[in-house]
Design an enzyme around this catalytic site. Structure first.
Site, PDB file in Angstrom:
ATOM      1  N   CYS A   1     -11.884 -45.746 -51.816  1.00  0.00           N
ATOM      2  CA  CYS A   1     -12.616 -45.326 -50.624  1.00  0.00           C
ATOM      3  C   CYS A   1     -12.786 -43.813 -50.599  1.00  0.00           C
ATOM      4  O   CYS A   1     -11.888 -43.077 -50.201  1.00  0.00           O
ATOM      5  CB  CYS A   1     -11.876 -45.796 -49.378  1.00  0.00           C
ATOM      6  SG  CYS A   1     -12.672 -45.239 -47.874  1.00  0.00           S
TER       7      CYS A   1
ATOM      8  N   CYS B   1     -12.490 -42.254 -47.107  1.00  0.00           N
ATOM      9  CA  CYS B   1     -11.109 -42.128 -46.594  1.00  0.00           C
ATOM     10  C   CYS B   1     -10.378 -40.989 -47.299  1.00  0.00           C
ATOM     11  O   CYS B   1      -9.633 -40.247 -46.674  1.00  0.00           O
ATOM     12  CB  CYS B   1     -10.301 -43.397 -46.840  1.00  0.00           C
ATOM     13  SG  CYS B   1     -11.146 -44.912 -46.487  1.00  0.00           S
ATOM     14  N   ASP B   2     -10.543 -40.901 -48.617  1.00  0.00           N
ATOM     15  CA  ASP B   2      -9.650 -40.048 -49.409  1.00  0.00           C
ATOM     16  C   ASP B   2     -10.312 -38.836 -50.044  1.00  0.00           C
ATOM     17  O   ASP B   2      -9.617 -37.969 -50.575  1.00  0.00           O
ATOM     18  CB  ASP B   2      -9.003 -40.899 -50.516  1.00  0.00           C
ATOM     19  CG  ASP B   2      -8.199 -42.040 -49.927  1.00  0.00           C
ATOM     20  OD1 ASP B   2      -7.579 -41.833 -48.871  1.00  0.00           O
ATOM     21  OD2 ASP B   2      -8.203 -43.145 -50.507  1.00  0.00           O
TER      22      ASP B   2
END
Ligand code: NDP
Length: 316
Positions: A140, A143-144
């Site tokens: 992701c 997200c990261d």
């Protein structure tokens, strides 16, 4: 197991656009829906950056923001939104049994499955090692990606997700190397154009990952092989992103619900949300390997709630 059994009219499993749309319709139809959010509250859209193709948002909206709004809209009409995930089901007869977190037992007149799908990984031991340790493997980018600002990263995949994520990473990272295993993308032309025109994205075609390299704690690079020339090379990076598709979250239903060969739930009747079990309906990516869009998930969520409402009306 808990001794207290709860009896409800409508259980919705999953909290993506499908589940929340089903909840909005079911709540407005006085079905008093209970919605369990599952292991990823908000579903896959919480890992998406900008959503520009959902009608009504002229300037786009972030995935997480949209999911908060959908949850609030479902709650506004009385949906009981709860933490927890369905771990077991028993579908036979008119009452459908569902267990939440292996403890709480719920008896439901109708069930709407909106469990979505989960990201796939390559399956290399080194990939899994650095995934588990949080050392630099992710599925992701949204997200990261933040953790890799001003660093070099590698992303594998050639679909729309990979292109979207590579483009997102390119805004944060100094360099993004994209590994495409064939000599062409699967993604739509507009997405491919976008990555091809981004100066800090390098695309390596016919290239497969042999191993994720690291120092035992953090990722330091990737060893790749060109599957035509057989040339092996190492690319240094601190982040390795995997964007190679998804697996439908339908395992707990397989004993009772008809699935296709890849695990997606089969519709019992074209043009409806009915499964092979009366009173159990499906919406969203758990049954959709073709479109997989927020808008199509929302549309089938609406269908599932309407089908469930009609089914309940036929009973009473
Ligand atoms: P896809 O299934 O479309 O693509 C998966 C990609 O991963 C393919 O290119 C495939 O390669 C590659 N792949 C699979 N396994 C491996 C492997 N072991 N090693 C290397 N590469 C591998 O998945 P997506 O998640 O990209 O998209 C899913 C759906 O969602 C699609 O319908 C897509 O259009 C849609 N989508 C739409 C978006 C938008 O419109 N904004 C954004 C994101 C997704 P190969 O081609 O060689 O098989």
């Amino acid at each position: 197991m808990s001794n207290t059994i709860e009896n409800i009219k409508c259980l919705i499993i999953g909290s993506g656009p499908a589940g929340y749309t089903a909840a909005i319709y079911a709540a407005r139809a006085n079905m008093y829906p209970v919605l369990y959010q599952g292991t990823q509250p908000g579903g896959q859209l919480t890992t998406t950056n900008e959503v520009e193709n959902f009608p009504g948002y002229v300037d786009g909206v972030t995935g997480p923001e949209m999911m908060v709004q959908l949850q609030q809209q479902a709650q506004r009409f009385g949906t009981d939104v709860r933490d927890g995930w369905a771990t077991k089901v028993h579908f036979s007869g008119d009452i459908h049994k569902v267990w939440i977190n292996d403890t709480k037992e719920i008896h439901c007149e109708t069930v709407i499955i909106s469990t979505g799908a989960t990201a796939k990984y390559l399956g290399l031991p080194s990939e899994q090692y650095y995934l588990q340790t949080g050392g630099g493997v992710s599925a992701c980018a949204v997200c990261d990606g933040f953790f890799y600002r001003n660093q070099e990263v590698v992303i594998v995949g050639a679909g729309d997700s990979a292109c979207e994520e590579a483009h997102y990473l390119a805004k944060l990272c100094t360099k993004v190397t994209m590994l495409v295993r064939k000599n062409e993308f699967r993604a739509s032309k507009i997405m491919v154009d976008r990555v091809q025109k981004t100066p800090n994205i390098e695309i390596l075609y016919n290239t497969e990952t042999e191993e994720v390299l690291g120092d035992g704690q953090l990722v330091t690079g990737v060893r790749v092989v060109n599957n035509v020339t057989k040339e092996v090379r190492e690319i240094s990076c601190t982040g390795f992103f995997v964007a190679i598709g998804h697996h439908p979250n339908t395992d707990i239903f397989k004993e009772f619900i008809d699935l296709d060969e890849t695990g997606y739930i089969k519709y019992a009747q074209p043009g409806s949300s009915k499964t092979n079990v009366t009173g159990v309906f499906v919406s969203g990516d758990a049954a959709d390997k073709t479109y997989r869009q927020a808008i199509t998930a929302a549309g089938t969520g609406c269908m599932a709630a309407l089908d469930a409402e009609r089914y309940l009306a036929s009973l009473h």
